[in-house]
Design a protein around this motif. Structure first.
Motif, PDB file in Angstrom:
ATOM      1  N   PRO A 250       0.822  -1.201   0.000  1.00 56.29           N
ATOM      2  CA  PRO A 250       0.000   0.000   0.000  1.00 56.29           C
ATOM      3  C   PRO A 250       0.861   1.258   0.000  1.00 56.29           C
ATOM      4  O   PRO A 250       1.917   1.310   0.608  1.00 56.29           O
ATOM      5  CB  PRO A 250      -0.813  -0.090   1.275  1.00 56.29           C
ATOM      6  N   SER A 251       0.377   2.243  -0.689  1.00 53.35           N
ATOM      7  CA  SER A 251       1.112   3.506  -0.739  1.00 53.35           C
ATOM      8  C   SER A 251       0.770   4.350   0.491  1.00 53.35           C
ATOM      9  O   SER A 251      -0.169   4.070   1.227  1.00 53.35           O
ATOM     10  CB  SER A 251       0.756   4.264  -2.014  1.00 53.35           C
ATOM     11  N   ALA A 252       1.540   5.402   0.703  1.00 50.65           N
ATOM     12  CA  ALA A 252       1.330   6.283   1.852  1.00 50.65           C
ATOM     13  C   ALA A 252      -0.009   7.003   1.744  1.00 50.65           C
ATOM     14  O   ALA A 252      -0.677   7.230   2.751  1.00 50.65           O
ATOM     15  CB  ALA A 252       2.468   7.285   1.954  1.00 50.65           C
ATOM     16  N   VAL A 253      -0.427   7.333   0.524  1.00 53.92           N
ATOM     17  CA  VAL A 253      -1.694   8.021   0.326  1.00 53.92           C
ATOM     18  C   VAL A 253      -2.857   7.104   0.696  1.00 53.92           C
ATOM     19  O   VAL A 253      -3.790   7.499   1.384  1.00 53.92           O
ATOM     20  CB  VAL A 253      -1.819   8.527  -1.130  1.00 53.92           C
ATOM     21  N   THR A 254      -2.814   5.835   0.261  1.00 48.35           N
ATOM     22  CA  THR A 254      -3.866   4.880   0.555  1.00 48.35           C
ATOM     23  C   THR A 254      -3.934   4.609   2.054  1.00 48.35           C
ATOM     24  O   THR A 254      -5.012   4.538   2.634  1.00 48.35           O
ATOM     25  CB  THR A 254      -3.642   3.567  -0.211  1.00 48.35           C
ATOM     26  N   SER A 255      -2.782   4.465   2.679  1.00 51.08           N
ATOM     27  CA  SER A 255      -2.728   4.222   4.118  1.00 51.08           C
ATOM     28  C   SER A 255      -3.316   5.405   4.887  1.00 51.08           C
ATOM     29  O   SER A 255      -4.042   5.231   5.864  1.00 51.08           O
ATOM     30  CB  SER A 255      -1.288   3.974   4.545  1.00 51.08           C
ATOM     31  N   ARG A 256      -3.013   6.598   4.437  1.00 58.17           N
ATOM     32  CA  ARG A 256      -3.548   7.806   5.088  1.00 58.17           C
ATOM     33  C   ARG A 256      -5.060   7.880   4.922  1.00 58.17           C
ATOM     34  O   ARG A 256      -5.774   8.227   5.858  1.00 58.17           O
ATOM     35  CB  ARG A 256      -2.880   9.036   4.505  1.00 58.17           C
ATOM     36  N   GLN A 257      -5.576   7.547   3.740  1.00 65.99           N
ATOM     37  CA  GLN A 257      -7.016   7.576   3.498  1.00 65.99           C
ATOM     38  C   GLN A 257      -7.740   6.568   4.394  1.00 65.99           C
ATOM     39  O   GLN A 257      -8.811   6.860   4.918  1.00 65.99           O
ATOM     40  CB  GLN A 257      -7.317   7.283   2.028  1.00 65.99           C
ATOM     41  N   VAL A 258      -7.132   5.411   4.576  1.00 66.21           N
ATOM     42  CA  VAL A 258      -7.731   4.391   5.436  1.00 66.21           C
ATOM     43  C   VAL A 258      -7.766   4.870   6.880  1.00 66.21           C
ATOM     44  O   VAL A 258      -8.782   4.723   7.574  1.00 66.21           O
ATOM     45  CB  VAL A 258      -6.968   3.053   5.313  1.00 66.21           C
ATOM     46  N   SER A 259      -6.686   5.463   7.365  1.00 61.10           N
ATOM     47  CA  SER A 259      -6.650   5.923   8.751  1.00 61.10           C
ATOM     48  C   SER A 259      -7.614   7.089   8.979  1.00 61.10           C
ATOM     49  O   SER A 259      -8.269   7.163  10.014  1.00 61.10           O
ATOM     50  CB  SER A 259      -5.233   6.307   9.168  1.00 61.10           C
ATOM     51  N   VAL A 260      -7.738   7.995   8.000  1.00 62.89           N
ATOM     52  CA  VAL A 260      -8.689   9.092   8.127  1.00 62.89           C
ATOM     53  C   VAL A 260     -10.117   8.555   8.144  1.00 62.89           C
ATOM     54  O   VAL A 260     -10.949   8.986   8.950  1.00 62.89           O
ATOM     55  CB  VAL A 260      -8.496  10.122   6.987  1.00 62.89           C
ATOM     56  N   SER A 261     -10.399   7.586   7.305  1.00 64.31           N
ATOM     57  CA  SER A 261     -11.731   6.974   7.278  1.00 64.31           C
ATOM     58  C   SER A 261     -12.021   6.257   8.597  1.00 64.31           C
ATOM     59  O   SER A 261     -13.135   6.332   9.121  1.00 64.31           O
ATOM     60  CB  SER A 261     -11.853   5.988   6.117  1.00 64.31           C
ATOM     61  N   ALA A 262     -11.028   5.569   9.132  1.00 60.62           N
ATOM     62  CA  ALA A 262     -11.216   4.865  10.404  1.00 60.62           C
ATOM     63  C   ALA A 262     -11.466   5.854  11.539  1.00 60.62           C
ATOM     64  O   ALA A 262     -12.335   5.633  12.390  1.00 60.62           O
ATOM     65  CB  ALA A 262     -10.000   3.995  10.715  1.00 60.62           C
ATOM     66  N   LEU A 263     -10.733   6.946  11.564  1.00 66.06           N
ATOM     67  CA  LEU A 263     -10.938   7.956  12.599  1.00 66.06           C
ATOM     68  C   LEU A 263     -12.310   8.617  12.455  1.00 66.06           C
ATOM     69  O   LEU A 263     -12.993   8.876  13.447  1.00 66.06           O
ATOM     70  CB  LEU A 263      -9.842   9.011  12.537  1.00 66.06           C
ATOM     71  N   ARG A 264     -12.717   8.881  11.245  1.00 65.92           N
ATOM     72  CA  ARG A 264     -14.033   9.485  11.001  1.00 65.92           C
ATOM     73  C   ARG A 264     -15.147   8.544  11.459  1.00 65.92           C
ATOM     74  O   ARG A 264     -16.090   8.965  12.116  1.00 65.92           O
ATOM     75  CB  ARG A 264     -14.187   9.808   9.512  1.00 65.92           C
ATOM     76  N   PHE A 265     -15.004   7.265  11.135  1.00 66.41           N
ATOM     77  CA  PHE A 265     -15.995   6.286  11.576  1.00 66.41           C
ATOM     78  C   PHE A 265     -16.002   6.168  13.097  1.00 66.41           C
ATOM     79  O   PHE A 265     -17.059   6.080  13.717  1.00 66.41           O
ATOM     80  CB  PHE A 265     -15.730   4.909  10.950  1.00 66.41           C
ATOM     81  N   GLY A 266     -14.821   6.168  13.712  1.00 64.65           N
ATOM     82  CA  GLY A 266     -14.722   6.091  15.174  1.00 64.65           C
ATOM     83  C   GLY A 266     -15.405   7.269  15.851  1.00 64.65           C
ATOM     84  O   GLY A 266     -16.131   7.104  16.832  1.00 64.65           O
TER      85      GLY A 266
END
Length: 162
Positions: free
Chosen positions: A2-18
């Motif tokens: 995974p690229s850094a951009v994809t990893s960042r998008q996943v973490s932002v989505s996880a934080l938003r869902f949390g």
């Protein structure tokens, strides 16, 4: 890999869902607490079938309660020399109020439209508090306005009728 951009998008989505999940739970708990606090009195006022109904003339007030004689108006109700009603800004010495007796006690709550609205005042406060959480934590401004408007209408109606 995974690229850094994809990893960042996943973490932002996880934080938003949390954040969404936590704020939804907080909102639900606030509203449940409001209903719970209101239901203690509201059940006696709204479900009056089989309960003793009548009037109380307030003769004495202490710090938290007022007392007076109970005059029954429903079948099966018995007169009492003294019953307790919660002291509030709406209860004045010398005034007569329609009431319902809480089963198994000498404690009464106001009945009629004023009693119903007064019993649901804690829910009105919970609606206002939940509106702040919904607007700030969930970023749902329309839903927050609906909650706040409902709370204001409930509290205003209670204030006017009591």
């Amino acid at each position: 890999m995974p690229s850094a951009v994809t990893s960042r998008q996943v973490s932002v989505s996880a934080l938003r869902f949390g954040r969404f999940a936590v704020m939804s739970v907080v909102t639900a708990l606030i509203l449940i607490a409001g209903v719970w606090a209101s239901w203690g009195s509201a059940q006696h006022v709204m479900l009056t079938k089989g309960r003793e109904q009548g009037t109380v003339e307030v003769t004495r007030c202490a710090e938290r309660t007022c007392t007076g004689p109970f005059v029954p108006s429903s079948a099966g109700a018995r007169p009492r020399g003294s019953v307790e009603i919660e002291r509030s800004v709406a209860v004045r010495r010398g005034s007569t109020y329609t009431v319902v007796v809480k089963p198994g006690s000498d404690e009464v709550v106001r009945s009629g439209p004023a009693g119903v609205l007064y019993a649901w005042v804690p829910l009105g406060g919970a609606l206002l508090l939940a509106a702040v959480v919904v607007a700030g934590g969930l970023r749902r401004t329309r839903a927050a306005w609906v909650l706040a408007g409902s709370g204001v209408v409930l509290l205003t109606a209670a204030f006017v009728t009591v």
